[in-house]
Scaffold this motif. Structure first.
Motif, PDB file in Angstrom:
ATOM      1  N   LYS A 192     -28.846   2.649  33.323  1.00  0.00           N
ATOM      2  CA  LYS A 192     -29.174   3.560  32.212  1.00  0.00           C
ATOM      3  C   LYS A 192     -29.009   4.770  33.131  1.00  0.00           C
ATOM      4  CE  LYS A 192     -32.291   1.190  29.804  1.00  0.00           C
ATOM      5  NZ  LYS A 192     -33.317   0.325  30.400  1.00  0.00           N
ATOM      6  N   GLU A 193     -28.407   5.992  32.218  1.00  0.00           N
ATOM      7  CA  GLU A 193     -28.100   7.355  32.935  1.00  0.00           C
ATOM      8  C   GLU A 193     -29.268   7.767  33.514  1.00  0.00           C
ATOM      9  OE1 GLU A 193     -26.955  11.850  31.160  1.00  0.00           O
ATOM     10  OE2 GLU A 193     -26.722  10.177  29.716  1.00  0.00           O
ATOM     11  N   TRP A 194     -30.747   7.706  33.281  1.00  0.00           N
ATOM     12  CA  TRP A 194     -31.835   8.338  33.845  1.00  0.00           C
ATOM     13  C   TRP A 194     -31.960   7.626  35.253  1.00  0.00           C
ATOM     14  CZ3 TRP A 194     -35.900   5.637  35.614  1.00  0.00           C
ATOM     15  CH2 TRP A 194     -36.205   4.377  34.855  1.00  0.00           C
ATOM     16  N   GLU A 195     -31.670   6.204  35.291  1.00  0.00           N
ATOM     17  CA  GLU A 195     -31.618   5.674  36.656  1.00  0.00           C
ATOM     18  C   GLU A 195     -30.512   6.238  37.492  1.00  0.00           C
ATOM     19  OE1 GLU A 195     -33.435   1.162  34.877  1.00  0.00           O
ATOM     20  OE2 GLU A 195     -31.040   1.815  34.703  1.00  0.00           O
ATOM     21  N   LEU A 196     -29.367   6.361  37.005  1.00  0.00           N
ATOM     22  CA  LEU A 196     -28.140   6.806  38.073  1.00  0.00           C
ATOM     23  C   LEU A 196     -28.636   8.333  38.327  1.00  0.00           C
ATOM     24  CD1 LEU A 196     -25.466   5.394  36.173  1.00  0.00           C
ATOM     25  CD2 LEU A 196     -26.276   4.399  37.977  1.00  0.00           C
ATOM     26  N   GLN A 197     -29.377   9.107  37.489  1.00  0.00           N
ATOM     27  CA  GLN A 197     -29.638  10.506  37.940  1.00  0.00           C
ATOM     28  C   GLN A 197     -30.559  10.253  38.945  1.00  0.00           C
ATOM     29  OE1 GLN A 197     -28.497  13.468  36.794  1.00  0.00           O
ATOM     30  NE2 GLN A 197     -29.988  14.019  38.408  1.00  0.00           N
ATOM     31  N   GLU A 237     -21.700   8.133  36.267  1.00  0.00           N
ATOM     32  CA  GLU A 237     -20.819   6.915  36.273  1.00  0.00           C
ATOM     33  C   GLU A 237     -20.016   6.549  37.568  1.00  0.00           C
ATOM     34  OE1 GLU A 237     -20.578   9.252  33.715  1.00  0.00           O
ATOM     35  OE2 GLU A 237     -22.197   8.237  32.471  1.00  0.00           O
ATOM     36  N   GLN A 238     -19.822   7.496  38.409  1.00  0.00           N
ATOM     37  CA  GLN A 238     -19.444   7.387  39.853  1.00  0.00           C
ATOM     38  C   GLN A 238     -20.469   6.193  40.633  1.00  0.00           C
ATOM     39  OE1 GLN A 238     -18.230  11.672  40.189  1.00  0.00           O
ATOM     40  NE2 GLN A 238     -16.852  10.638  41.401  1.00  0.00           N
ATOM     41  N   LEU A 239     -21.577   6.437  40.336  1.00  0.00           N
ATOM     42  CA  LEU A 239     -22.773   5.380  40.997  1.00  0.00           C
ATOM     43  C   LEU A 239     -22.889   4.229  40.317  1.00  0.00           C
ATOM     44  CD1 LEU A 239     -25.257   8.378  41.450  1.00  0.00           C
ATOM     45  CD2 LEU A 239     -23.556   7.388  43.344  1.00  0.00           C
ATOM     46  N   LEU A 240     -22.250   4.077  39.048  1.00  0.00           N
ATOM     47  CA  LEU A 240     -22.561   2.619  38.435  1.00  0.00           C
ATOM     48  C   LEU A 240     -21.353   1.950  39.042  1.00  0.00           C
ATOM     49  CD1 LEU A 240     -23.966   1.330  36.159  1.00  0.00           C
ATOM     50  CD2 LEU A 240     -22.251   2.118  34.554  1.00  0.00           C
ATOM     51  N   LEU A 241     -21.919   0.990  39.931  1.00  0.00           N
ATOM     52  CA  LEU A 241     -20.971  -0.017  40.526  1.00  0.00           C
ATOM     53  C   LEU A 241     -20.948  -1.564  39.962  1.00  0.00           C
ATOM     54  CD1 LEU A 241     -22.142   0.838  44.249  1.00  0.00           C
ATOM     55  CD2 LEU A 241     -20.423   2.011  42.776  1.00  0.00           C
ATOM     56  N   GLU A 242     -19.620  -1.889  39.905  1.00  0.00           N
ATOM     57  CA  GLU A 242     -19.567  -3.363  39.605  1.00  0.00           C
ATOM     58  C   GLU A 242     -20.143  -4.261  40.822  1.00  0.00           C
ATOM     59  OE1 GLU A 242     -15.848  -4.277  38.316  1.00  0.00           O
ATOM     60  OE2 GLU A 242     -15.357  -2.539  37.332  1.00  0.00           O
ATOM     61  N   GLU A 243     -20.311  -5.371  40.198  1.00  0.00           N
ATOM     62  CA  GLU A 243     -20.929  -6.381  41.349  1.00  0.00           C
ATOM     63  C   GLU A 243     -19.952  -6.839  42.439  1.00  0.00           C
ATOM     64  OE1 GLU A 243     -21.393 -11.096  41.760  1.00  0.00           O
ATOM     65  OE2 GLU A 243     -22.238 -10.399  39.813  1.00  0.00           O
TER      66      GLU A 243
END
Length: 118
Positions: A46-51, A99-105
């Motif tokens: 979620k956005e808040w988790e990435l933040q 989204e730069q911190l949202l990493l694929e497995e």
């Protein structure tokens, strides 16, 4: 289940508990340049988790002029060893979107903090 693992050239702290960070025994995993110090056991989607992750990284790097943090999203299973499949790099001040911190497995992101000259 995939977890986010964090390693750094500086000692990482426990944070404020927002994203479920747990201190980990120093473990060197193939693909990382530094031992894993922290793991996120809830996943980050979620956005808040990435933040919260970005805030954790910014707080950790604040006392240092130069610092490196590595973040990876890895499958955690007692049947499969932790394995980095792909890598990328970014400067901390160039992170413009969460989204730069949202990493694929299997992806490891190296984040470097360097002095900025404006």
């Amino acid at each position: 289940m995939t977890y986010y693992y964090l390693a750094s050239d500086q000692k990482l702290g426990s944070g404020n508990g927002t994203i479920g960070i747990a201190m980990s025994a120093l473990e060197l995993v193939s693909g990382f340049d530094y031992p894993i110090q922290v793991e996120n056991i809830n996943g980050l989607e979620k956005e808040w988790e990435l933040q919260a992750l970005l805030q954790y990284i910014q707080n950790h790097t604040a006392p240092y002029k130069i610092c490196t943090i590595q973040v990876a999203n890895l499958l955690n299973s007692n049947r499969v060893e932790l394995k980095v499949r792909s890598r990328s790099k970014v400067l901390l001040h160039e992170i413009a979107e969460l989204e730069q911190l949202l990493l694929e497995e299997g992806h490891l992101l190296t984040i470097k903090k360097v002095p900025r000259f404006t």
